[in-house]
Design a protein around this motif. Structure first.
Motif, PDB file in Angstrom:
ATOM      1  N   ASP A  98      34.965  35.011  43.022  1.00  0.00           N
ATOM      2  CA  ASP A  98      35.219  36.399  42.617  1.00  0.00           C
ATOM      3  C   ASP A  98      36.383  36.503  41.640  1.00  0.00           C
ATOM      4  OD1 ASP A  98      33.065  37.185  44.157  1.00  0.00           O
ATOM      5  OD2 ASP A  98      34.305  37.509  45.932  1.00  0.00           O
ATOM      6  N   THR A 145      35.363  35.676  38.027  1.00  0.00           N
ATOM      7  CA  THR A 145      34.718  36.702  37.203  1.00  0.00           C
ATOM      8  C   THR A 145      35.756  37.595  36.531  1.00  0.00           C
ATOM      9  OG1 THR A 145      34.418  38.164  39.116  1.00  0.00           O
ATOM     10  CG2 THR A 145      32.605  36.678  38.579  1.00  0.00           C
ATOM     11  N   GLY A 185      29.134  43.781  41.179  1.00  0.00           N
ATOM     12  CA  GLY A 185      30.515  43.634  41.635  1.00  0.00           C
ATOM     13  C   GLY A 185      31.271  42.635  40.776  1.00  0.00           C
ATOM     14  N   GLY A 186      30.611  41.529  40.414  1.00  0.00           N
ATOM     15  CA  GLY A 186      31.215  40.553  39.513  1.00  0.00           C
ATOM     16  C   GLY A 186      31.461  41.138  38.133  1.00  0.00           C
ATOM     17  N   LYS A 221      24.540  33.660  41.710  1.00  0.00           N
ATOM     18  CA  LYS A 221      24.476  34.458  42.930  1.00  0.00           C
ATOM     19  C   LYS A 221      23.072  34.442  43.540  1.00  0.00           C
ATOM     20  CE  LYS A 221      28.425  37.195  41.542  1.00  0.00           C
ATOM     21  NZ  LYS A 221      29.321  37.025  42.661  1.00  0.00           N
ATOM     22  N   ASN A 248      34.566  43.094  38.235  1.00  0.00           N
ATOM     23  CA  ASN A 248      35.713  42.188  38.131  1.00  0.00           C
ATOM     24  C   ASN A 248      35.965  41.793  36.685  1.00  0.00           C
ATOM     25  OD1 ASN A 248      36.062  42.186  40.891  1.00  0.00           O
ATOM     26  ND2 ASN A 248      34.992  40.256  41.188  1.00  0.00           N
ATOM     27  N   SER A 251      31.521  42.809  48.406  1.00  0.00           N
ATOM     28  CA  SER A 251      31.880  41.411  48.660  1.00  0.00           C
ATOM     29  C   SER A 251      32.115  40.638  47.363  1.00  0.00           C
ATOM     30  CB  SER A 251      30.825  40.716  49.511  1.00  0.00           C
ATOM     31  OG  SER A 251      29.672  40.436  48.766  1.00  0.00           O
ATOM     32  N   ALA A 252      31.621  41.131  46.240  1.00  0.00           N
ATOM     33  CA  ALA A 252      31.848  40.458  44.958  1.00  0.00           C
ATOM     34  C   ALA A 252      33.171  40.862  44.329  1.00  0.00           C
ATOM     35  CB  ALA A 252      30.710  40.754  43.991  1.00  0.00           C
ATOM     36  N   THR A 253      33.775  41.915  44.835  1.00  0.00           N
ATOM     37  CA  THR A 253      35.082  42.306  44.315  1.00  0.00           C
ATOM     38  C   THR A 253      36.125  41.403  44.949  1.00  0.00           C
ATOM     39  OG1 THR A 253      35.474  43.947  46.043  1.00  0.00           O
ATOM     40  CG2 THR A 253      34.319  44.707  44.047  1.00  0.00           C
ATOM     41  N   LEU A 254      37.363  41.672  44.696  1.00  0.00           N
ATOM     42  CA  LEU A 254      38.413  40.818  45.222  1.00  0.00           C
ATOM     43  C   LEU A 254      38.720  41.102  46.693  1.00  0.00           C
ATOM     44  CD1 LEU A 254      40.703  40.833  42.073  1.00  0.00           C
ATOM     45  CD2 LEU A 254      39.015  39.141  42.747  1.00  0.00           C
ATOM     46  N   SER A 312      30.512  31.646  40.067  1.00  0.00           N
ATOM     47  CA  SER A 312      30.947  32.878  40.732  1.00  0.00           C
ATOM     48  C   SER A 312      30.449  32.969  42.172  1.00  0.00           C
ATOM     49  CB  SER A 312      30.489  34.110  39.945  1.00  0.00           C
ATOM     50  OG  SER A 312      29.079  34.206  39.956  1.00  0.00           O
ATOM     51  N   ASN A 327      25.764  42.079  44.116  1.00  0.00           N
ATOM     52  CA  ASN A 327      26.826  41.089  43.961  1.00  0.00           C
ATOM     53  C   ASN A 327      27.130  40.843  42.487  1.00  0.00           C
ATOM     54  OD1 ASN A 327      27.876  37.960  44.783  1.00  0.00           O
ATOM     55  ND2 ASN A 327      28.175  39.596  46.285  1.00  0.00           N
TER      56      ASN A 327
END
Length: 160
Positions: free
Chosen positions: A115, A118, A66-67, A139, A70, A29-32, A108, A63
């Motif tokens: 997202d 980041t 994931g950021g 987050k 990014n 969910s933190a990716t695009l 973020s 999360n």
């Protein structure tokens, strides 16, 4: 509900599998990709209330990582484009963001823009570790506020 779905839901609700699943969902969910992790966190906590702090920690770490991914994607994209153009690429529209530096990663947690922000931090070559720290703070605060609000609004669970 089909038996296989009930079995899958019971397996995912187990603390061992639930936290792992929460990590993956929080990371993705933190990716695009347009995925939200709050529902997974809320569901896990409704089934296992004693996992409040471990679940918040797992969701925050997933999360944040994931950021961080990014950030690396943004930094890599900047290098590739600079090489292809044989000169430095600058986006004047992002000058205001550069004034904030890594502190901008506190945002973020925001839906829709958080997202990509980041990735822009990596593109602008903000220092990695300060960005990760600010991402983690933002987050963590989001998960605490969102989870507390959901548990307060729906103490018996979400109506189906």
């Amino acid at each position: 509900m089909p038996d296989w779905l009930i079995s899958l839901l019971h397996w995912l609700a187990m603390p061992e599998a639930g936290l792992g699943t929460l990590f993956v969902v929080s990371f993705v969910s933190a990716t695009l990709l347009p995925v939200g992790s709050e529902a997974a966190l809320f569901g896990l906590l409704k089934l296992n209330p004693d996992l409040f702090w471990p679940a918040i920690a797992v969701a925050t770490v997933g999360n944040t990582l994931g950021g961080a991914l990014n950030w690396f994607i943004g930094a890599g994209a900047h290098r590739v484009i600079d090489r292809a153009r044989h000169k430095k690429t600058e986006l004047h529209a992002l000058d205001w963001l550069q004034r904030f530096g890594p502190k901008a990663c506190l945002l973020s947690w925001l839906p829709i823009i958080g997202d990509p922000l980041t990735a822009v931090a990596g593109w602008l070559r903000f220092p990695f570790w300060p960005c990760v720290v600010y991402m983690a703070i933002g987050k963590l605060l989001r998960y605490l506020v969102m989870t507390a609000a959901l548990l307060w609004l729906f103490p018996g669970g979400l109506p189906l």
